[in-house]
Design an enzyme around this catalytic site. Structure first.
Site, mmCIF file in Angstrom:
data_model
loop_
_atom_site.group_PDB
_atom_site.id
_atom_site.type_symbol
_atom_site.label_atom_id
_atom_site.label_comp_id
_atom_site.label_asym_id
_atom_site.label_seq_id
_atom_site.Cartn_x
_atom_site.Cartn_y
_atom_site.Cartn_z
ATOM 1 N N SER A 1 0.315 24.123 43.015
ATOM 2 C CA SER A 1 -0.487 23.769 42.377
ATOM 3 C C SER A 1 -2.222 24.539 43.195
ATOM 4 C CB SER A 1 -0.965 22.807 43.784
ATOM 5 O OG SER A 1 -0.613 23.416 45.281
ATOM 6 N N LYS B 1 -8.566 27.957 49.241
ATOM 7 C CA LYS B 1 -7.868 26.765 48.052
ATOM 8 C C LYS B 1 -8.697 25.594 49.362
ATOM 9 C CE LYS B 1 -2.997 24.519 46.859
ATOM 10 N NZ LYS B 1 -2.286 25.293 47.121
ATOM 11 N N SER C 1 3.638 26.375 44.998
ATOM 12 C CA SER C 1 2.620 26.793 44.493
ATOM 13 C C SER C 1 1.818 27.921 44.745
ATOM 14 C CB SER C 1 1.953 25.530 45.507
ATOM 15 O OG SER C 1 2.354 24.069 44.671
#
EC number: 6.3.5.7
Length: 483
Positions: free
Chosen positions: A151, A76, A175
């Site tokens: 996210s 990420k 997330s």
């Protein structure tokens, strides 16, 4: 080759059926072909990936043999990666290249993993749809008109589309677990302090935690093994021994006590998801688990408390981005004040600005006691509710999300509707507990997840339950059409 799980890749590499370099080249080609449909990557690191794959093959040829040696993955884009852009999905950090690797990145690299790139995400991890990224929305491979969740939506979409077997994510209010549920993955948020946050760009420091995203619980166990452990560079890291997560996967569930909170089945839950939750409970009962009802009386206060605490911490954490030392800087500022104002106004997107303003308000003189202090008191009550429940049960089970994935743009102008999608996940962050989402079926062709929560440092128990469930169901094996 792209259909293999992390565990299957480990066995294939150990048996010399293929090399890490061969696998890496196949996946890089697949990303180049398919990712334009998804927008799941912000940066690709082809040269680094080939170099790391060749190094892994050399280590294996020299006699080394680890489960992650030569395994491809992506990070990420809020984990610092030395010399590679770490954007956090924001214009503010569009040109930022970290001078060091985050602990998660360096530990996995030491284990021999191959970094294919950095995945797309909601700007500064603020969002549940992956629509707030400066680099554009990520699309859900199960329906390209729908969001993948957020996210960590880029990591979720990439793994779900078989662009790679696993990826790292972070979880501040769901997330990892929420996008895992919406894309048919297994995602684990470890206990707060289990995985180092050093080098992970902060959203809300008391809530953030890094974890694995993969297709199976077995794969999450392998990845967590490489991520977990004490880190003296992180003041919130906890010096607790790391067990062998793979060793406990096959433990029998006979006698395991599973609690189902009565508050989970409220009016806001899609009844079709409720049905799938009950079906998963029945499967676990067949495996010998004992199911009983529990209560989490302060659950209704979780969202208001979370959306005071998280923005308050974000407003403090993001104050460092001012256009001076690094990151976006406005052109031709009139003076220092103008530099601060315009750099932040131009560099941050609307959702980030909204949360900074909410957080600053909650911390301001005259409102601190009314909002922030009250929210922290509710946080303590929520933690106490879990401690009371875990006195009677070993695991808590419920839905991961109240709804399946929604259409891109459907909730853009109604932030409250998007915030409500975090209803089931944020309590684990407020209490610091480990939580896992696993595939549990489909609604209108879109994946649905079931969430498991456990006491502190019982990630092995969550992985065990999920793995046993995945031995008698095949939801996790389903792949989106066209990928």
């Amino acid at each position: 080759m792209h259909q293999m799980t992390l565990a299957e890749i480990a066995r294939g590499l150990a048996d010399k059926k293929f090399s890490s370099e061969e696998l890496t080249r196949v996946l890089l080609s697949r990303i180049a072909t398919l990712d334009p449909q998804l927008n799941s990557f912000i940066s690709l690191t082809e040269d680094l990936a080939i170099t790391q794959a060749q190094a892994a093959d050399a280590r294996r040829a020299a006699g080394e043999n680890g489960p992650l040696l030569g395994a491809p993955l992506a990070h990420k884009d809020l984990f610092c990666t030395q010399g590679i852009r770490t954007s956090c999905g924001s214009l503010m950090l569009d040109n930022f290249k970290a001078p060091y690797d985050a602990t998660v990145v360096s530990r996995l690299a030491s284990a021999g993993t191959v970094t294919l790139g950095k995945t797309n995400m909601d700007e500064f991890a603020m969002g549940s749809a992956n629509e707030s990224s400066h680099y554009g929305a990520v699309k859900n491979p199960w329906n390209l008109e729908c969001v993948p969740g957020g996210s960590s939506g880029g990591s979720a979409a990439a793994v779900a589309a078989r662009l790679l077997p696993a990826a790292t994510g972070t979880d501040t209010g769901g997330s990892i677990r929420q996008p895992a549920a919406l894309t048919n993955l297994t995602g684990l948020k470890p206990t707060y302090g289990r995985v180092s946050r050093w080098g992970m760009i902060a959203y809300a420091s008391s809530l953030d935690q890094a974890g694995p995203m993969a297709r199976t619980a077995e794969d999450c166990a392998l990845l967590l093994q490489g991520m977990a452990g004490f880190d003296p560079q992180d003041s919130t890291s906890i010096d607790e021994p790391v067990p062998d997560y793979s060793a406990s996967l096959n433990t029998s569930l006979k006698g395991l006590r599973i609690g189902v909170p009565k508050e989970y089945f409220s009016a806001g839950l899609d009844p079709r998801i409720a049905q799938l939750v009950h079906e998963s409970v029945r499967e676990l009962e067949k495996l010998g688990a004992i199911v009983k009802e529990v209560s989490l009386p302060n659950l209704q206060h979780a969202i208001p408390a979370y959306y005071v605490i998280a923005p308050a911490e974000a407003s403090s954490n993001l104050s460092r981005f001012d256009g001076v030392r690094f990151g976006y800087r406005c052109e031709d500022p009139k003076d220092l004040t103008d530099l601060y104002k315009r750099s932040r106004a131009e560099g941050f997107g609307p959702e980030v600005q909204r949360r900074i303003m909410v957080g600053a308000y909650a911390l301001s003189a005259g409102y601190y006691d009314a909002y922030y202090l009250q929210a922290q008191k509710i946080r303590r009550l929520i933690k106490n509710d879990f401690m009371n429940a875990f006195a009677d049960v070993d695991v808590i089970l419920g839905p991961t999300t109240p709804n399946p994935a929604w259409k891109i743009g459907a909730k853009t102008h109604d932030p409250i509707a998007e915030y409500l999608e975090d209803f089931y996940t944020i309590t684990a962050n407020l209490a610091g507990l480990p939580g896992l989402s696993m595939p549990a079926g489909f609604v209108d062709g879109l994946p649905v997840g079931v969430q498991l929560l456990a006491p502190y440092f019982q990630e092995g128990r969550l992985l065990n339950v999920a793995h046993q469930y995945q031995q008698v169901t095949d939801w996790h094996t389903r792949a989106p059409e066209g990928f």
